[in-house]
Design an enzyme around this catalytic site. Sequence first.
Site, PDB file in Angstrom:
ATOM      1  N   ARG A  36      -1.372   6.126   9.590  1.00  0.00           N
ATOM      2  CA  ARG A  36      -2.245   5.645   8.503  1.00  0.00           C
ATOM      3  C   ARG A  36      -1.425   5.073   7.349  1.00  0.00           C
ATOM      4  O   ARG A  36      -1.856   4.110   6.712  1.00  0.00           O
ATOM      5  CB  ARG A  36      -3.145   6.769   8.009  1.00  0.00           C
ATOM      6  N   LYS A 199     -21.482  14.951  22.467  1.00  0.00           N
ATOM      7  CA  LYS A 199     -22.921  15.083  22.245  1.00  0.00           C
ATOM      8  C   LYS A 199     -23.687  13.775  22.216  1.00  0.00           C
ATOM      9  O   LYS A 199     -23.250  12.813  21.597  1.00  0.00           O
ATOM     10  CB  LYS A 199     -23.133  15.748  20.888  1.00  0.00           C
ATOM     11  N   GLY A 352     -11.073   8.126  16.239  1.00  0.00           N
ATOM     12  CA  GLY A 352     -11.254   9.498  16.711  1.00  0.00           C
ATOM     13  C   GLY A 352     -10.628   9.742  18.061  1.00  0.00           C
ATOM     14  O   GLY A 352      -9.521   9.292  18.337  1.00  0.00           O
ATOM     15  N   GLY A 375     -15.556   8.185  11.998  1.00  0.00           N
ATOM     16  CA  GLY A 375     -16.914   8.247  11.457  1.00  0.00           C
ATOM     17  C   GLY A 375     -17.401   6.881  11.001  1.00  0.00           C
ATOM     18  O   GLY A 375     -18.545   6.495  11.257  1.00  0.00           O
TER      19      GLY A 375
HETATM   20  P1  AMP Z   1     -16.828  13.288  20.343  1.00  0.00           P
HETATM   21  O1  AMP Z   1     -16.164  13.855  19.136  1.00  0.00           O
HETATM   22  O2  AMP Z   1     -18.310  13.429  20.350  1.00  0.00           O
HETATM   23  O3  AMP Z   1     -16.350  11.897  20.697  1.00  0.00           O
HETATM   24  O4  AMP Z   1     -16.399  14.241  21.536  1.00  0.00           O
HETATM   25  C1  AMP Z   1     -15.087  14.376  21.956  1.00  0.00           C
HETATM   26  C2  AMP Z   1     -14.966  15.638  22.719  1.00  0.00           C
HETATM   27  O5  AMP Z   1     -15.849  15.612  23.826  1.00  0.00           O
HETATM   28  C3  AMP Z   1     -13.580  15.875  23.276  1.00  0.00           C
HETATM   29  O6  AMP Z   1     -13.004  16.960  22.618  1.00  0.00           O
HETATM   30  C4  AMP Z   1     -13.844  16.161  24.739  1.00  0.00           C
HETATM   31  O7  AMP Z   1     -13.116  17.275  25.222  1.00  0.00           O
HETATM   32  C5  AMP Z   1     -15.314  16.466  24.781  1.00  0.00           C
HETATM   33  N1  AMP Z   1     -15.876  16.230  26.117  1.00  0.00           N
HETATM   34  C6  AMP Z   1     -15.828  15.114  26.833  1.00  0.00           C
HETATM   35  N2  AMP Z   1     -16.399  15.298  28.047  1.00  0.00           N
HETATM   36  C7  AMP Z   1     -16.819  16.572  28.100  1.00  0.00           C
HETATM   37  C8  AMP Z   1     -17.467  17.368  29.096  1.00  0.00           C
HETATM   38  N3  AMP Z   1     -17.800  16.853  30.281  1.00  0.00           N
HETATM   39  N4  AMP Z   1     -17.738  18.648  28.800  1.00  0.00           N
HETATM   40  C9  AMP Z   1     -17.399  19.165  27.608  1.00  0.00           C
HETATM   41  N5  AMP Z   1     -16.789  18.464  26.622  1.00  0.00           N
HETATM   42  C10 AMP Z   1     -16.495  17.181  26.862  1.00  0.00           C
END
Ligand code: AMP
Length: 395
Positions: A36, A199, A352, A375
């Site tokens: 950064r 999610k 991210g 974000g």
């Molecule tokens: P996000 O911050 O929503 O982009 O989510 C990222 C996180 O999603 C990472 O830490 C991954 O380990 C998790 N992730 C990705 N695929 C899966 C899965 N099939 N089951 C559980 N966690 C997951």
Amino acid sequence: MKKQLTDMHLKDKRVLMRCDFNVPLDKDLNITDDIRIKSALRSINYVLENGGSLILMSHLGRPKGEARQEYSLKPVAKRLADLLEKEIVFADYDEVVNEKVKALADRLIPGEVMLLQNTRFRKEETKNDLDFSKELASLADVFINDAFGTAHRAHSSNVGVTQYLPSAVGFLIGKEIEAIGGALSNPKRPLTAILGGAKVSDKIGVIENLLGIADYILVGGGMAFTFVKAQGYPVGKSLLEADKVELAKALLVKAKEKGVEMLLPMDYKVAKEFKDTDQYEVVDWKEIPEDAMGLDIGKATIESFSEVIKNSKTVIWNGPMGVFEFENFAEGTNEIAKTLAKEDVISIIGGGDSAAAVEKAGLAELMTHISTGGGASLKYMEGKLLPGIEAIEDK
Ligand code: AMP
């Protein structure tokens, strides 16, 4: 189009620049990743080369309006001085701006650089308090916002301050607008969005916005299982947002109506526990066993997603395809990154985790653009206006 740094007269001007120096620190307060700071150098050097002096400001972490020394910008001041190969003045005052800081700013001559203390040491900062903005603005003649990472927040140091000084965006924000904004408003088609991560609830806004823009939407990661459930199949112990199943159904219907190809994984790597184990099996998407959880996409999915990427001209990617932090379940994410790096496509990586995955795979250099704000890039992909950018005048 927003005013750019290159539109401003900088000679003999004191330039207040909002940077994103929110760097990770270890427990001894050593910077563990200075990307950064390095990314800010282009705008910094431009000001110095054009006869201005600089007053830099940033937040670091979440000190919540208190002057907590573990969030001091002191390590940043040191690294910045090393990178610029010049001394910089670190205005180490908990109030961020006070009479002493004003005196230091007054004494700056062209080519000199000063860094203020963490703007979030002041509780007014996150409230976009205009009195604090005015104090910050009183130090300078011109304001430049180059902190994309906080552009989705309206704070004193990026939004309020624009009321008191002529303002423009720096090169970093300019590049984000060009890459993400360009891909959303005038993409080279076919445009494919790859969405993953934990999610669905975090990505609903993005999916809804992209249903009106993208040609293909590929869904992987933990969020895919809510779509599996929505189609009436079992998900075992996989991540599931039960209260979003109906919404997932509605999104699938909407995709059909809009003629957007929404592709879900055809197979998954599943394991009995959430851990980095080689005791996994690959199963068809309709046959996830009751006692297992999907932790990555399988080979058939990697192939079908790669085929879509090869036929695309622009790809926007946000969120890993599996639990990439575990070596045994990083293959899906890594293979998608490799395909993006290899193919002749405009590749835009949301910040991210997807940015971290691309960097971990050593493929960062081969992407068209890696966003500096997780974000903020998500909000941008939702089609939302970012207050930190909106506050800057148009040319
Ligand atoms: P996000 O911050 O929503 O982009 O989510 C990222 C996180 O999603 C990472 O830490 C991954 O380990 C998790 N992730 C990705 N695929 C899966 C899965 N099939 N089951 C559980 N966690 C997951």
